[in-house]
Design a protein around this motif. Structure first.
Motif, PDB file in Angstrom:
ATOM      1  N   ARG A 179       4.388   3.776   8.269  1.00  0.00           N
ATOM      2  CA  ARG A 179       4.481   4.318   6.906  1.00  0.00           C
ATOM      3  C   ARG A 179       3.117   4.466   6.253  1.00  0.00           C
ATOM      4  O   ARG A 179       2.847   5.457   5.563  1.00  0.00           O
ATOM      5  N   THR A 180       2.257   3.479   6.436  1.00  0.00           N
ATOM      6  CA  THR A 180       0.995   3.470   5.696  1.00  0.00           C
ATOM      7  C   THR A 180      -0.142   4.181   6.424  1.00  0.00           C
ATOM      8  O   THR A 180      -1.208   4.376   5.839  1.00  0.00           O
ATOM      9  N   LEU A 181       0.085   4.585   7.678  1.00  0.00           N
ATOM     10  CA  LEU A 181      -0.926   5.372   8.373  1.00  0.00           C
ATOM     11  C   LEU A 181      -0.798   6.848   8.038  1.00  0.00           C
ATOM     12  O   LEU A 181       0.308   7.374   7.870  1.00  0.00           O
ATOM     13  N   ARG A 182      -1.932   7.515   7.973  1.00  0.00           N
ATOM     14  CA  ARG A 182      -1.926   8.964   7.829  1.00  0.00           C
ATOM     15  C   ARG A 182      -1.522   9.597   9.151  1.00  0.00           C
ATOM     16  O   ARG A 182      -1.689   8.997  10.214  1.00  0.00           O
ATOM     17  N   PRO A 183      -0.996  10.833   9.133  1.00  0.00           N
ATOM     18  CA  PRO A 183      -0.723  11.520  10.404  1.00  0.00           C
ATOM     19  C   PRO A 183      -1.977  11.543  11.274  1.00  0.00           C
ATOM     20  O   PRO A 183      -3.068  11.849  10.803  1.00  0.00           O
TER      21      PRO A 183
ATOM     22  N   ALA B  93       0.855  -1.193   0.000  1.00  0.00           N
ATOM     23  CA  ALA B  93       0.000   0.000   0.000  1.00  0.00           C
ATOM     24  C   ALA B  93       0.886   1.236   0.000  1.00  0.00           C
ATOM     25  O   ALA B  93       1.998   1.217   0.558  1.00  0.00           O
ATOM     26  N   PRO B  94       0.416   2.333  -0.608  1.00  0.00           N
ATOM     27  CA  PRO B  94       1.202   3.570  -0.611  1.00  0.00           C
ATOM     28  C   PRO B  94       1.324   4.171   0.786  1.00  0.00           C
ATOM     29  O   PRO B  94       0.590   3.812   1.715  1.00  0.00           O
TER      30      PRO B  94
END
Length: 254
Positions: A153-157, A122-123
Motif C-alpha cells: 500500500r505505501t510503496l509507489r508503483p 503513512a499515506p
C-alpha cells in the motif's frame, strides 16, 4: 521529508495501540544499552550493508525501515545513499530515542516513528523502498501478512521491498552471496521473555527456527509477498553463519 539534518521522533500509535505488547530487540528492556555492542560483535553490520546494496536506493528516494530499532539499518542506507529520505518505524520508544541520539551525533536527517509493522502510519504510495532486517521473524503469520499488505500500500508503483531475515534452505536462490553474521521490537505477545530468549537475541537476535514459533523463511517470505500482490518476489541471496541462515528477499510493487 525535506533533505536536512533534522531528526524527528513521532508517536503515531493509536489509543488502542498504547498498551499493545511488543518484544524488545534485545529480548528484555533492560538489555537495550548493550544491544548495539552485541550486534557489532555478532557481525550484523555485514547483513545491513548487503541489504542496503541490494535495495539500490537512488538519490533523494524515500525509504521506510520497518523494525528499525536503534537505527542501524537506517544509518547503513544513509551511508550508501546520503540523500535518501529515511523513516524508521518501531514500537520501542526507548530504542527510537537511542536512534535519534545516534542520528544527531552523525549529523544525518532521520524521521523515527513509534508504531507497528502491521500498520504503517503513512499515506498510500509514500515510499520508493521498504526495507527490514531481522524483524519479521518476531511477527506471527497474521502480522507478517499485514506487513506485506502495508508495504504494498505505501510503496509507489515500481517501488521495492527488501527483507533480510532468518530462513531455511530455498530452491529459488539466485545468488548465494557472502557469510555474515538488528532488531525490531515488534508486536509479539506470544513470545516468551525469559533469560533464554534474551540470550538468543543478544548475540545475533536469535534463531528463528528454534527460538521462535514463527520462522520467516525465504520461501515463506516469497509466498507472503506474492500473495499480497507484489510482482517478481524472489530470494536474491543468503548468508550462512553459526546462528543460522539469513535470506535476502525482494519484490516490486506493480
Amino acid at each position: 521529508m525535506a533533505a536536512s539534518t533534522q531528526v524527528r521522533v513521532l508517536d503515531e500509535r493509536t489509543p488502542e495501540e498504547r498498551d499493545r505488547p511488543f518484544l524488545p530487540g534485545a529480548g528484555k528492556t533492560w538489555l537495550l544499552p548493550f544491544y548495539d555492542a552485541f550486534t557489532r560483535v555478532g557481525g550484523v553490520r555485514a547483513l545491513h550493508e548487503r541489504a542496503a546494496r541490494l535495495a539500490g536506493v537512488e538519490p533523494g528516494q524515500t525509504v521506510a525501515d520497518i523494525g528499525c530499532g536503534t537505527g542501524n539499518l537506517s544509518f547503513t542506507v544513509l551511508a550508501v545513499q546520503p540523500t535518501a529520505q529515511v523513516t524508521g518505524l518501531d514500537p520501542d520508544g526507548d530504542a527510537l530515542r537511542r536512534a535519534a541520539r545516534k542520528a544527531r551525533r552523525r549529523g544525518v536527517a532521520l524521521t523515527l516513528v513509534q508504531g507497528y509493522a502491521d500498520r504503517f502510519p503513512a499515506p498510500d504510495a509514500s515510499f520508493d523502498h521498504v526495507v527490514s532486517s531481522l524483524a519479521l521473524h518476531h511477527l506471527d503469520a497474521d502480522g507478517r501478512s499485514a506487513f506485506a499488505r502495508e508495504a504494498l500500500r505505501t510503496l509507489r508503483p515500481g517501488g521495492k521491498v527488501t527483507i533480510a531475515d532468518f530462513g531455511g534452505p530455498s530452491s529459488n536462490v539466485e545468488d548465494h552471496g557472502h557469510s555474515g553474521h538488528d532488531h525490531s521490537g515488534h508486536d509479539h505477545s506470544a513470545h516468551g521473555r525469559g533469560p533464554a530468549h534474551a540470550l538468543r537475541h543478544l548475540p545475533l537476535l536469535g534463531r528463528s527456527r528454534t527460538g521462535h514459533g514463527h520462522a520467516a523463511d525465504g520461501d515463506g517470505l516469497v509466498a507472503l509477498l506474492s500473495e499480497a500482490g507484489f510482482s517478481d518476489a524472489r530470494e536474491v541471496g543468503h548468508a550462512d553463519h553459526r546462528f543460522g541462515r539469513v535470506a535476502f528477499v525482494q519484490a516490486t510493487r506493480p
